[in-house]
Enzyme design. Sequence first.
Site, short mmCIF file in Angstrom:
data_model
loop_
_atom_site.label_atom_id
_atom_site.label_comp_id
_atom_site.label_asym_id
_atom_site.label_seq_id
_atom_site.Cartn_x
_atom_site.Cartn_y
_atom_site.Cartn_z
N TYR A 153 0.81 -1.22 0.00
CA TYR A 153 0.00 0.00 0.00
C TYR A 153 0.84 1.27 0.00
O TYR A 153 0.70 2.12 0.87
CB TYR A 153 -0.96 0.00 1.21
CG TYR A 153 -2.00 -1.08 1.12
CD1 TYR A 153 -3.20 -0.85 0.45
CD2 TYR A 153 -1.77 -2.33 1.67
CE1 TYR A 153 -4.15 -1.85 0.33
CE2 TYR A 153 -2.71 -3.35 1.55
CZ TYR A 153 -3.90 -3.10 0.88
OH TYR A 153 -4.83 -4.09 0.77
N TYR A 207 -11.76 -8.15 7.16
CA TYR A 207 -10.67 -8.12 6.18
C TYR A 207 -10.31 -9.56 5.82
O TYR A 207 -10.10 -10.39 6.71
CB TYR A 207 -9.42 -7.41 6.72
CG TYR A 207 -8.25 -7.52 5.78
CD1 TYR A 207 -8.16 -6.70 4.65
CD2 TYR A 207 -7.28 -8.51 5.95
CE1 TYR A 207 -7.13 -6.84 3.73
CE2 TYR A 207 -6.25 -8.66 5.04
CZ TYR A 207 -6.18 -7.82 3.94
OH TYR A 207 -5.15 -7.97 3.03
N ASP A 238 -12.25 -17.49 8.66
CA ASP A 238 -10.93 -17.04 8.23
C ASP A 238 -10.10 -16.82 9.49
O ASP A 238 -10.20 -15.79 10.14
CB ASP A 238 -11.09 -15.75 7.42
CG ASP A 238 -9.75 -15.13 7.03
OD1 ASP A 238 -8.71 -15.60 7.53
OD2 ASP A 238 -9.76 -14.17 6.23
N LYS A 249 -0.70 -17.05 7.86
CA LYS A 249 0.23 -16.22 8.63
C LYS A 249 1.22 -16.98 9.52
O LYS A 249 2.34 -17.19 9.11
CB LYS A 249 -0.56 -15.17 9.40
CG LYS A 249 -1.10 -14.10 8.45
CD LYS A 249 -1.48 -12.83 9.16
CE LYS A 249 -1.59 -11.66 8.20
NZ LYS A 249 -2.93 -11.40 7.67
C1 LIG Z 1 -3.49 -11.42 6.31
C2 LIG Z 1 -4.88 -11.92 6.17
C3 LIG Z 1 -5.34 -12.43 4.94
C4 LIG Z 1 -4.49 -12.46 3.69
O1 LIG Z 1 -3.37 -13.27 3.82
P1 LIG Z 1 -2.11 -13.02 2.84
O2 LIG Z 1 -1.14 -14.10 3.21
O3 LIG Z 1 -1.61 -11.64 3.13
O4 LIG Z 1 -2.61 -13.16 1.46
C5 LIG Z 1 -6.63 -12.91 4.90
N1 LIG Z 1 -7.43 -12.88 5.99
C6 LIG Z 1 -7.03 -12.40 7.17
C7 LIG Z 1 -7.94 -12.43 8.34
C8 LIG Z 1 -5.74 -11.89 7.30
O5 LIG Z 1 -5.33 -11.38 8.48
#
Ligand SMILES: *Cc1c(COP(=O)(O)O)cnc(C)c1O
Length: 438
Positions: free
Chosen positions: A24, A162, A261, A288
Amino acid sequence: MSLPTLDRGTDLLAFDREHLWHPYTSMTDPAPVRLVTGAEGVRLWLADRDGVSTSPTSGVPVIDAMSSWWSAIHGYRVPELDAALADQAGRMAHVMFGGLTHSPAIELAERLVSITPEPLQHVFLADSGSVSVEVAIKMALQSQRGRGRPERTRLLSLRGGYHGDTFGCMSVCDPVGGMHTMFADVLAQQVFADRPPAPGGDVETWAEGVRRVVAAHAHELAGIVVEPRLQGAGGMWVYDDRCLVVLREIADEHGLVLIFDEIATGLGRTGSLFVSSQVTPDILCIGKALTGGYLTLAAALTTSEVAHSISRSESGVLMHGPTFMGNPLACAVALASLDLLAARGWEQDVARVSAGLAAGLAPLAGAPGIEDVRILGAVGVVQLDRPVDVVRATDAALREGVWIRPFRNLIYTMPPYVTSDADLALICRAVAAAAEVG
Ligand SMILES: *Cc1c(COP(=O)(O)O)cnc(C)c1O
């Protein structure tokens, strides 16, 4: 063509400024970046202010209070992870996953199935968090097609969420805070429900609202996608697990695929290994921290019911397969990281970090300019009453020897689980200093 010789930190930074995008950022008006020369334990080594020093031992050590965006949970240069990586590199760094398989991927899948809720039995190894969310969305859509409901193509998501930066992910991010305005014409049009109330808030009223939205759209909805317990990059919003029970009920009532997620929240960060251990989703995304911050790897796990319905869709197969799917190096280091997580006793570590953050940050509540302080597991958030001046805040924290990366009105930290009590106190001091000037 001759390339400039990049042998000094200043040259490196000059080239970076001219040629490299950071997350960004603008190419014409780039925000400042700092040169990292190495890392060890919970510390990054920054080259000095002029960027001249490139020796790891002559750099300036600063605590990484961000765990490189939730990922480096064991810190850096972890002997067990270094060894796993070197060992696997000595065998095979990568091989295609189409038509071939290997023990790192198989053993990792076995482990993921064993540490996640029992119904989640089938694993897709993706190469980033965003890709795992794309795969989860595809699973939901294909599952509905397999159940004879091809008209169910939309997703319900929550305000404040997100889920990543690729197009499917963007479409389920918060429509105001996210990137919906600029990409409105190209994004899939999803359905949004309100952000869940903070713990102690009115879950019933929120639930009624969600039920109303879902009832109006049930005929076209394939699934629900949500970050359980903590919405991360959409605003660091914490909410009650009872909201997840509500979403589970709604999903069951309307035949929706429930996607959690847990890319940020997974692997202990919020105090549970997975929030999914409390309420079971149909699909779980992990990313992550999966490799302890060493390599990019994510996973989408799902139930036999979803897997079988995908097989009944017209393609008969799950329509996804990245080049670096199941990368052996990443799988091997993920296994070592999961071993270490269990061996070190992550529960005690996370509880200790949580207590350290609470001791240091809770007293900031009510100070001038501070709107809210929230601690959840090994996450500490200080919300200001104004947008953070990122440069000033970052500088203030660095003067205290700590690396942070604030955004919007939030100064927050999710340190490595191994951060000592003394370093936690330093982090809290730095966050307080940043909140004062930022
Ligand atoms: C970081 C994140 C993503 C995206 O993961 P990337 O490895 O950056 O593509 C998706 N969902 C959540 C909740 C995240 O924190």
